[in-house]
Write a protein that holds these residues in place. Structure first.
Motif, PDB file in Angstrom:
ATOM      1  N   ARG A 279       0.858  -1.187   0.000  1.00 24.59           N
ATOM      2  CA  ARG A 279       0.000   0.000   0.000  1.00 24.59           C
ATOM      3  C   ARG A 279       0.898   1.242   0.000  1.00 24.59           C
ATOM      4  N   SER A 280       1.395   1.564  -1.162  1.00 25.60           N
ATOM      5  CA  SER A 280       2.248   2.732  -1.334  1.00 25.60           C
ATOM      6  C   SER A 280       1.735   3.509  -2.536  1.00 25.60           C
ATOM      7  N   TRP A 281       1.909   4.837  -2.480  1.00 22.71           N
ATOM      8  CA  TRP A 281       1.428   5.678  -3.572  1.00 22.71           C
ATOM      9  C   TRP A 281       2.521   5.965  -4.594  1.00 22.71           C
ATOM     10  N   ARG A 282       3.670   5.363  -4.415  1.00 18.77           N
ATOM     11  CA  ARG A 282       4.727   5.543  -5.403  1.00 18.77           C
ATOM     12  C   ARG A 282       4.444   4.675  -6.628  1.00 18.77           C
ATOM     13  N   PRO A 283       4.999   5.029  -7.780  1.00 18.35           N
ATOM     14  CA  PRO A 283       4.783   4.203  -8.977  1.00 18.35           C
ATOM     15  C   PRO A 283       5.236   2.766  -8.742  1.00 18.35           C
ATOM     16  N   ARG A 284       4.457   1.814  -9.224  1.00 19.48           N
ATOM     17  CA  ARG A 284       4.789   0.401  -9.025  1.00 19.48           C
ATOM     18  C   ARG A 284       6.147   0.017  -9.617  1.00 19.48           C
ATOM     19  N   PRO A 285       6.530   0.538 -10.792  1.00 21.65           N
ATOM     20  CA  PRO A 285       7.870   0.202 -11.285  1.00 21.65           C
ATOM     21  C   PRO A 285       8.970   0.662 -10.342  1.00 21.65           C
ATOM     22  N   THR A 286       8.790   1.815  -9.709  1.00 26.29           N
ATOM     23  CA  THR A 286       9.790   2.302  -8.761  1.00 26.29           C
ATOM     24  C   THR A 286       9.929   1.353  -7.587  1.00 26.29           C
ATOM     25  N   LEU A 287       8.803   0.849  -7.074  1.00 26.76           N
ATOM     26  CA  LEU A 287       8.849  -0.097  -5.963  1.00 26.76           C
ATOM     27  C   LEU A 287       9.561  -1.385  -6.364  1.00 26.76           C
ATOM     28  N   ALA A 288       9.279  -1.873  -7.578  1.00 27.08           N
ATOM     29  CA  ALA A 288       9.926  -3.109  -8.037  1.00 27.08           C
ATOM     30  C   ALA A 288      11.439  -2.920  -8.173  1.00 27.08           C
ATOM     31  N   LEU A 289      11.861  -1.796  -8.728  1.00 24.89           N
ATOM     32  CA  LEU A 289      13.289  -1.534  -8.885  1.00 24.89           C
ATOM     33  C   LEU A 289      13.972  -1.355  -7.534  1.00 24.89           C
ATOM     34  N   ALA A 290      13.327  -0.640  -6.623  1.00 29.59           N
ATOM     35  CA  ALA A 290      13.916  -0.440  -5.294  1.00 29.59           C
ATOM     36  C   ALA A 290      14.056  -1.764  -4.560  1.00 29.59           C
ATOM     37  N   SER A 291      13.048  -2.624  -4.683  1.00 27.20           N
ATOM     38  CA  SER A 291      13.119  -3.933  -4.040  1.00 27.20           C
ATOM     39  C   SER A 291      14.234  -4.788  -4.647  1.00 27.20           C
ATOM     40  N   GLY A 292      14.302  -4.814  -5.974  1.00 28.15           N
ATOM     41  CA  GLY A 292      15.343  -5.608  -6.621  1.00 28.15           C
ATOM     42  C   GLY A 292      16.732  -5.121  -6.288  1.00 28.15           C
ATOM     43  N   ALA A 293      16.931  -3.799  -6.263  1.00 30.44           N
ATOM     44  CA  ALA A 293      18.255  -3.250  -5.976  1.00 30.44           C
ATOM     45  C   ALA A 293      18.667  -3.527  -4.530  1.00 30.44           C
ATOM     46  N   SER A 294      17.761  -3.310  -3.578  1.00 29.62           N
ATOM     47  CA  SER A 294      18.114  -3.541  -2.175  1.00 29.62           C
ATOM     48  C   SER A 294      18.364  -5.016  -1.894  1.00 29.62           C
ATOM     49  N   LEU A 295      17.586  -5.902  -2.519  1.00 26.09           N
ATOM     50  CA  LEU A 295      17.813  -7.333  -2.341  1.00 26.09           C
ATOM     51  C   LEU A 295      19.133  -7.756  -2.967  1.00 26.09           C
ATOM     52  N   ALA A 296      19.490  -7.178  -4.097  1.00 19.55           N
ATOM     53  CA  ALA A 296      20.773  -7.503  -4.733  1.00 19.55           C
ATOM     54  C   ALA A 296      21.941  -7.128  -3.829  1.00 19.55           C
ATOM     55  N   VAL A 297      21.865  -5.949  -3.214  1.00 21.06           N
ATOM     56  CA  VAL A 297      22.935  -5.534  -2.300  1.00 21.06           C
ATOM     57  C   VAL A 297      23.000  -6.467  -1.097  1.00 21.06           C
ATOM     58  N   SER A 298      21.849  -6.787  -0.524  1.00 24.55           N
ATOM     59  CA  SER A 298      21.823  -7.672   0.637  1.00 24.55           C
ATOM     60  C   SER A 298      22.427  -9.033   0.309  1.00 24.55           C
ATOM     61  N   THR A 299      22.017  -9.602  -0.810  1.00 28.73           N
ATOM     62  CA  THR A 299      22.501 -10.921  -1.180  1.00 28.73           C
ATOM     63  C   THR A 299      23.987 -10.888  -1.528  1.00 28.73           C
ATOM     64  N   PHE A 300      24.429  -9.835  -2.189  1.00 23.21           N
ATOM     65  CA  PHE A 300      25.848  -9.718  -2.533  1.00 23.21           C
ATOM     66  C   PHE A 300      26.707  -9.708  -1.271  1.00 23.21           C
ATOM     67  N   LEU A 301      26.312  -8.915  -0.282  1.00 24.65           N
ATOM     68  CA  LEU A 301      27.071  -8.884   0.967  1.00 24.65           C
ATOM     69  C   LEU A 301      26.989 -10.225   1.688  1.00 24.65           C
ATOM     70  N   GLY A 302      25.823 -10.876   1.602  1.00 22.58           N
ATOM     71  CA  GLY A 302      25.696 -12.185   2.222  1.00 22.58           C
ATOM     72  C   GLY A 302      26.598 -13.216   1.582  1.00 22.58           C
TER      73      GLY A 302
END
Length: 691
Positions: free
Chosen positions: A67-90
């Protein structure tokens, strides 16, 4: 509430499946993105890379459902980028147990602090930790860490691209928010016909206001009908209340009241028609009886004084709503003036310093967010260590369960823990039975994982337990693609999930952040804000600035925020197994009624604010100052567990006996405001005497 009853209530809440409108097209789009990513990665790079990319696409699709008012593509990109960083460090630290544990504690603590930025950020951050626990167990080398991170981010890119290429009900969330606000106004108008002092929940208007904020890119494409109706709905509400209230309007019975009921019913029908048009992007279809009721000249002949002015104002505002709600081909534009004026929403880059400031503000001992961050990091570390020591293998199921169920408040944490255990029990049992009996190969496991993801997307908003069945099965099938966990039994996975849930529940009992002891503070905040709102409104009678006075608007918004914070706190405290510590349930209800009525009276005064240049009412200045001082002093006394007193306000009103203000509404309104504050004192006094 006792612990036993609290556990029963939260368990029932967690296992509840709600009847919600399903969105199969959006669920199918998310599953399609996952299928494309898995199929492409599996064909070119093999199962290990396919699993990593699948988690990126899976999580990115979940982000678009938030439930966010930001554009859905922005949410998908932000999620993918943050997960990529987390997994890379892991991946970089996965081969070193102590180093990975330190990273896990730090990353989980930061994910807990992310709740300061809102539930969307908190959910994405928590999911990143949970998925990191799974992906780093996959066979890989440190040299391939960057490649896995890249394909995870690619999964987010694919989901973002599908949202753009396959739009489903574009601007649908904003349309629903605005339509819900208008529908709430329509319901309010109908209730006022039978109860002239009916309460109004401001949450739909607040939600619509949040939805109206857009980024510069969104402003260029927003439909014009989403631009002005919200502001009109805000202005209609006090007019409806003023028209219906017998204290400042017409008598409770008689021809004038009958006419008011007819106008309120017509207003409800017009607002419902406008809400339907905005929700579906269709022309407004007005019922002819409602049009006739609003246009008849009998209103001016039957009604007099404030009620007549309110009726004429209502008809004009409803006409503006209908005109605004008509679908048009143009958009609001991106400029900041004229027709294109809009509430700005900062981009994610511009939002970063704001989020950091919010997180820093939570670094205090009494902060629920900080306590959540400490709890979730400690529990995740403990679950990771215990899961590795137990003879089950794949011990990440325990910390993964903990980080996914834990929330900053008690009821959500316990409800989700029960729901996750129940959902995991069913989902893992079914998926493990399929794996061990049918022995699906790599490609069939991928197909089954995609089908489970579709089921999860489809049922995600019906309840956590229902969605968790498919999430658990999804993880089993996905790991089955690379042969991971095939020897792990249902018992092993369920017991580890139970361990994670028990650790989460135990942590809240040991290191809680109860809302109940803070109720007085929430009540004091509401009292201070609603008192300031009444003072600002009253001051405008002494210095007329017109109905569109910006300081009145800002004071009203602060009051709404404080009231919603109080209501949310009461809802959380209701399910907590602690004593009230100063506010009984009866006192809570009576105090809430008193302040809600106080705000309603102030709103009635706002509905009849004099136009700019109108003759001032000098007595209003003294009343405004008395309201301001009384509210500030009363809020301080409530916080300190004292009994608030209202001598300043009482003396000001008593002085009017010699020279009352030449204004009926102001005289009547001041007496009603004082009566509401005295009701608040009575509620707090009786509560203190009982305890």
């Amino acid at each position: 509430m006792s612990w036993l009853r609290a556990l029963k209530e939260t368990a029932r809440s967690g296992l509840t499946v709600e009847r919600r409108r399903l969105e199969p097209a959006i669920a199918a789009r998310g599953a399609l993105g996952l299928a494309l990513v898995v199929g492409f990665s599996l064909t070119l790079f093999g199962p290990s890379v396919a699993v990593s990319s699948a988690f990126g696409a899976f999580q990115a699709a979940i982000a678009t459902f938030q439930r966010s008012w930001r554009p859905r593509p922005t949410l998908a990109l932000a999620s993918g980028a943050s997960l990529a960083v987390s997994t890379f460090l892991g991946y970089l630290t996965g081969a070193h147990a102590v180093l990975f544990l330190a990273l896990l504690v730090l990353w989980t603590f930061l994910s807990g602090l992310a709740w300061a930025a809102g539930p969307t950020a908190g959910i994405i951050a928590s999911s990143n930790v949970a998925i990191m626990l799974v992906t780093v167990t996959l066979p890989t080398s440190v040299a391939a860490a960057a490649g896995h991170a890249a394909v995870i981010f690619a999964g987010g890119v694919v989901q973002a691209a599908l949202v753009v290429l396959l739009p489903v009900r574009r601007w649908g969330a904003q349309r629903d928010a605005l339509a819900d606000a208008l529908a709430a106004e329509a319901d309010y108008a109908r209730r006022l016909r039978h109860d002239p002092v009916a309460p109004f929940d401001p949450v739909p208007l607040m939600t619509a206001r949040s939805a109206a904020a857009v980024t510069p890119r969104q402003a260029r494409t927003r439909p014009a009908e989403l631009h002005g109706a919200r502001g009109l709905a805000e202005r209609i509400r006090p007019v409806l209340a003023s028209l219906a209230d017998p204290a400042v309007g017409v008598p409770e019975e008689g021809p004038q009241r009958a006419r008011v009921r007819e106008l309120l019913g017509a207003a409800g029908e017009v607002l419902d028609a406008a809400a339907h048009a905005i929700r579906h992007g269709e022309p407004v279809a007005l019922p002819p009886p409602a049009q006739a009721a609003l246009r008849t000249p009998d209103t001016a002949a039957i009604l007099r004084g404030p009620s007549r002015r309110a009726a004429l104002r209502l008809a004009a505002l409803l006409g503006d709503v209908v005109e605004t709600a008509e679908p048009r081909t143009e958009t609001t534009g991106a400029t900041g003036t004229g027709h294109g004026r809009h509430r700005p929403r900062p981009t994610l880059v511009a939002l970063a310093p704001v989020v950091l400031a919010q997180a820093r503000a939570e670094l205090r001992p009494d902060s629920p967010v900080l306590r959540h961050a400490v709890r979730v990091s400690a529990v995740t570390a403990a679950g990771y260590v215990l899961g590795g020591l137990l003879p089950f293998g794949h011990g990440y199921w325990a910390p993964m369960a903990s980080v996914m169920v834990m929330r900053p408040d008690f009821s959500q944490t316990y409800a989700r823990a029960v729901a996750r255990f129940g959902g995991t029990l069913v989902g893992v049992a079914l998926a493990t039975a399929v794996v061990q009996s049918a022995h699906p190969g790599t490609y069939l496991s991928g197909v089954l994982a995609v089908l489970c993801a579709f089921g999860m997307y489809l049922l995600m908003r019906t309840g956590y337990a229902a969605a968790q069945v498919f999430v658990s099965a999804y993880v089993v099938f996905l790991l089955g693609m690379v042969g991971a966990g095939l020897t792990q039994t249902v018992r092993d996975r369920v017991l580890l999930t139970l361990l994670g849930g028990l650790l989460a529940m135990l942590s809240y009992a040991v290191y809680p952040a109860w809302e109940t002891p803070r109720l007085r503070g929430r009540l004091a905040d509401w009292l201070a804000s609603v008192g300031a709102y009444a003072a600002v409104v009253t001051a405008r009678y002494a210095d007329p600035a017109g109905p569109a006075s910006p300081d009145v608007r800002e004071a009203l918004l602060r009051t709404r925020a404080a009231r919603v914070a109080w209501q949310e706190a009461v809802a959380r405290a209701t399910h907590e197994p602690v004593r009230h510590r100063g506010l009984s349930h009866a006192a809570v209800e009576q105090a809430e009624h008193a302040l809600a009525e106080f705000g309603r009276v102030a709103m009635l005064l706002e509905a009849h604010l004099p136009e700019r240049g109108a003759p001032p009412v000098p007595a209003a200045a003294a009343l405004a100052e008395a309201l301001r001082r009384s509210a500030e002093r009363g809020a301080k006394e409530v916080r300190e567990r004292g009994e608030p007193h209202w001598e300043d306000l009482r003396e000001t009103i008593a002085a009017w006996s010699a020279a009352p203000p030449d204004h009926f509404l102001l005289d009547k309104g001041a007496a009603l405001l004082l009566s509401c504050l005295e009701e608040l004192t009575t509620a707090l006094t009786e509560s203190s005497r009982r305890h």
